[in-house]
Scaffold this motif. Sequence first.
Motif, mmCIF file in Angstrom:
data_model
loop_
_atom_site.group_PDB
_atom_site.id
_atom_site.type_symbol
_atom_site.label_atom_id
_atom_site.label_comp_id
_atom_site.label_asym_id
_atom_site.label_seq_id
_atom_site.Cartn_x
_atom_site.Cartn_y
_atom_site.Cartn_z
ATOM 1 N N PHE A 136 -8.286 -47.928 27.364
ATOM 2 C CA PHE A 136 -8.523 -49.241 27.969
ATOM 3 C C PHE A 136 -8.062 -49.222 29.427
ATOM 4 O O PHE A 136 -6.974 -48.740 29.730
ATOM 5 C CB PHE A 136 -7.725 -50.271 27.165
ATOM 6 N N THR A 170 -2.793 -58.748 33.032
ATOM 7 C CA THR A 170 -1.630 -58.219 32.309
ATOM 8 C C THR A 170 -0.447 -57.997 33.255
ATOM 9 O O THR A 170 0.703 -57.981 32.821
ATOM 10 C CB THR A 170 -2.027 -56.905 31.593
ATOM 11 N N VAL A 225 0.346 -50.760 14.257
ATOM 12 C CA VAL A 225 1.174 -51.967 14.149
ATOM 13 C C VAL A 225 0.836 -52.779 12.900
ATOM 14 O O VAL A 225 1.575 -53.681 12.531
ATOM 15 C CB VAL A 225 1.048 -52.874 15.409
ATOM 16 N N CYS A 278 0.912 -51.488 21.169
ATOM 17 C CA CYS A 278 -0.484 -51.331 21.596
ATOM 18 C C CYS A 278 -0.520 -50.880 23.060
ATOM 19 O O CYS A 278 -1.055 -51.561 23.941
ATOM 20 C CB CYS A 278 -1.285 -52.604 21.393
ATOM 21 N N ASN A 297 -0.027 -56.226 24.711
ATOM 22 C CA ASN A 297 -1.380 -56.674 25.052
ATOM 23 C C ASN A 297 -2.294 -56.058 24.000
ATOM 24 O O ASN A 297 -2.876 -55.005 24.206
ATOM 25 C CB ASN A 297 -1.773 -56.209 26.457
ATOM 26 N N PRO A 298 -2.394 -56.722 22.842
ATOM 27 C CA PRO A 298 -3.172 -56.140 21.736
ATOM 28 C C PRO A 298 -4.665 -56.425 21.909
ATOM 29 O O PRO A 298 -5.048 -57.214 22.775
ATOM 30 C CB PRO A 298 -2.621 -56.902 20.522
ATOM 31 N N ALA A 345 0.498 -48.849 30.725
ATOM 32 C CA ALA A 345 0.697 -49.751 31.874
ATOM 33 C C ALA A 345 1.964 -50.599 31.710
ATOM 34 O O ALA A 345 2.766 -50.718 32.645
ATOM 35 C CB ALA A 345 -0.529 -50.656 32.027
ATOM 36 N N ILE A 346 2.136 -51.184 30.529
ATOM 37 C CA ILE A 346 3.277 -52.081 30.314
ATOM 38 C C ILE A 346 4.555 -51.257 30.182
ATOM 39 O O ILE A 346 5.564 -51.517 30.855
ATOM 40 C CB ILE A 346 3.047 -52.948 29.058
ATOM 41 N N GLY A 381 -1.828 -48.320 24.964
ATOM 42 C CA GLY A 381 -2.949 -47.820 25.767
ATOM 43 C C GLY A 381 -2.497 -46.776 26.778
ATOM 44 O O GLY A 381 -1.799 -45.811 26.439
ATOM 45 N N LEU A 437 -11.531 -50.198 19.672
ATOM 46 C CA LEU A 437 -10.222 -50.489 19.073
ATOM 47 C C LEU A 437 -9.319 -51.275 20.027
ATOM 48 O O LEU A 437 -8.381 -51.943 19.596
ATOM 49 C CB LEU A 437 -9.526 -49.167 18.696
ATOM 50 N N ALA A 438 -9.606 -51.180 21.312
ATOM 51 C CA ALA A 438 -8.793 -51.887 22.305
ATOM 52 C C ALA A 438 -9.234 -53.330 22.490
ATOM 53 O O ALA A 438 -8.514 -54.113 23.111
ATOM 54 C CB ALA A 438 -8.858 -51.163 23.650
ATOM 55 N N GLU A 493 1.277 -46.692 19.952
ATOM 56 C CA GLU A 493 -0.189 -46.647 20.071
ATOM 57 C C GLU A 493 -0.732 -45.902 18.843
ATOM 58 O O GLU A 493 -0.104 -44.949 18.364
ATOM 59 C CB GLU A 493 -0.593 -45.944 21.371
ATOM 60 N N VAL A 494 -1.914 -46.322 18.358
ATOM 61 C CA VAL A 494 -2.465 -45.699 17.156
ATOM 62 C C VAL A 494 -3.619 -44.738 17.445
ATOM 63 O O VAL A 494 -3.849 -43.785 16.698
ATOM 64 C CB VAL A 494 -2.927 -46.787 16.142
ATOM 65 N N ASP A 495 -4.328 -44.985 18.521
ATOM 66 C CA ASP A 495 -5.573 -44.256 18.765
ATOM 67 C C ASP A 495 -5.315 -42.900 19.433
ATOM 68 O O ASP A 495 -4.626 -42.822 20.460
ATOM 69 C CB ASP A 495 -6.476 -45.130 19.653
ATOM 70 N N PRO A 513 -6.349 -50.897 32.342
ATOM 71 C CA PRO A 513 -5.438 -52.037 32.486
ATOM 72 C C PRO A 513 -6.023 -53.098 33.401
ATOM 73 O O PRO A 513 -6.696 -52.785 34.384
ATOM 74 C CB PRO A 513 -4.180 -51.430 33.111
HETATM 75 C C1 LIG Z 1 -6.151 -54.235 25.080
HETATM 76 S S1 LIG Z 1 -5.592 -52.575 24.945
HETATM 77 C C2 LIG Z 1 -4.096 -52.700 25.901
HETATM 78 C C3 LIG Z 1 -3.574 -51.409 26.427
HETATM 79 C C4 LIG Z 1 -2.398 -51.556 27.391
HETATM 80 N N1 LIG Z 1 -1.267 -52.185 26.747
HETATM 81 C C5 LIG Z 1 -2.809 -52.393 28.595
HETATM 82 O O1 LIG Z 1 -2.384 -53.537 28.708
HETATM 83 O O2 LIG Z 1 -3.562 -51.877 29.432
HETATM 84 C C6 LIG Z 1 -5.033 -52.524 23.270
HETATM 85 C C7 LIG Z 1 -4.504 -51.185 22.799
HETATM 86 O O3 LIG Z 1 -4.056 -51.357 21.454
HETATM 87 C C8 LIG Z 1 -4.368 -50.228 20.699
HETATM 88 N N2 LIG Z 1 -4.400 -50.638 19.283
HETATM 89 C C9 LIG Z 1 -5.391 -51.305 18.647
HETATM 90 N N3 LIG Z 1 -5.058 -51.533 17.368
HETATM 91 C C10 LIG Z 1 -3.835 -50.996 17.196
HETATM 92 C C11 LIG Z 1 -2.972 -50.879 16.073
HETATM 93 N N4 LIG Z 1 -3.317 -51.399 14.890
HETATM 94 N N5 LIG Z 1 -1.786 -50.257 16.220
HETATM 95 C C12 LIG Z 1 -1.430 -49.730 17.433
HETATM 96 N N6 LIG Z 1 -2.218 -49.792 18.537
HETATM 97 C C13 LIG Z 1 -3.404 -50.415 18.423
HETATM 98 C C14 LIG Z 1 -5.701 -49.778 21.244
HETATM 99 O O4 LIG Z 1 -5.971 -48.426 20.923
HETATM 100 C C15 LIG Z 1 -5.513 -50.050 22.737
HETATM 101 O O5 LIG Z 1 -5.002 -48.917 23.380
#
Ligand SMILES: C[S@@+](CC[C@H](N)C(=O)[O-])C[C@H]1O[C@@H](n2cnc3c(N)ncnc32)[C@H](O)[C@@H]1O
Length: 336
Positions: free
Chosen positions: A108, A114, A195, A145, A216-217, A150-151, A147, A239-240, A168-170, A110
């Motif tokens: 994703f 955010t 998560v 989550c 930031n899910p 960034a955070i 990504g 997934l993001a 992170e899961v992915d 950023p």
């Molecule tokens: C909207 S992005 C945000 C990424 C980063 N925190 C940012 O703000 O740029 C959401 C992230 O959550 C991860 N994600 C989605 N479902 C998840 C889960 N069940 N457990 C852990 N991470 C997850 C995605 O792979 C993605 O990288």
Amino acid sequence: MTGPAATRGPRSAAPVPAAAGLAALLADATERLRLAGVASPRANAEQLAAFVLDVHRSRLVLVTELPAAAAERFAELVRRRAARAPLQHLTGVAGFRYLDLAVGPGVFVPRPETESVVGWAIDWLRNRAGAGAGAGAGPVCVDLCAGSGAIALSLASEVPGAQVHAVEVDAAALAWLRRNVTASGRAVEVHEADVRAEPPASLARLAGSVDLVVSNPPYLPDADRAAVEPEVGEHDPALALWGGPDGLDVVRSVMELAARLLRPGGGLVVEHADGHGAAAVALARADGRWTDIGDHPDLAGRDRFITARRAAAGSGAARQDGGAGRAARPGDWKDG
Ligand SMILES: C[S@@+](CC[C@H](N)C(=O)[O-])C[C@H]1O[C@@H](n2cnc3c(N)ncnc32)[C@H](O)[C@@H]1O
């Protein structure tokens, strides 16, 4: 292919002369990007030219001509941007607060909104009694989550002594996360975990001891799939983005896991979709483990993130800052 058909549409970059004047190239690129529906086409064109020349965008005023190889590369990048590849995928970098993060397919990109979510969290940590004043260990922070990181990396670089964990899961996102953590030289601990599932031992051991959870899910309602821009729908990982029928599936899981991780008084900061402020506040209120619940707008005035503090066990109903989820300022949580 040659002939008239080759000059139509976003994939038809004009033939590039041996060397080309930058002003004309920028004007042409801006028009191509505008016709392709790219927002801020001139800024995009300038950023691509600066990238090709390996100069800061502000230095373009000093350039009159692009050498042939640079002009060709610029034309190719403009073609890809007109086909709606994200600018950050083309340059390989996303700026976020004080960081330059490596990004590309699989992670994703950023977003600016955010940055203020993280800013609120950092201000709160700085306002905590003793925080940043050299008193004891730094705060324990968890980015759920994560990504690109960034955070997590903003917390690690801006909060003195912070002990930061990134979850992170992915697999593809994890590769970018690890790359950014390594490049930063910061001691962020990366956890490969979902998560929505039982946390692994590396994360479970933090239960009840964390000072701050930021997340930031994925939070877009599934029904928005047809409405997002091509840069998002075709390039950000699914997934993001997608958070189930109401967009709150992963937000719920994040709040559940955060309630387990945080110490009493610990802070929660979660980004959500615009228009989801009331729903996020209602979730926290109904849970009963949160106090000082408030929702906050982004710079455009749209509902953007919820903040709350972990109530002590047995402390009863959640307390609000005001009567209707009025947002607290970071300094309002004095006893954190
Ligand atoms: C909207 S992005 C945000 C990424 C980063 N925190 C940012 O703000 O740029 C959401 C992230 O959550 C991860 N994600 C989605 N479902 C998840 C889960 N069940 N457990 C852990 N991470 C997850 C995605 O792979 C993605 O990288």
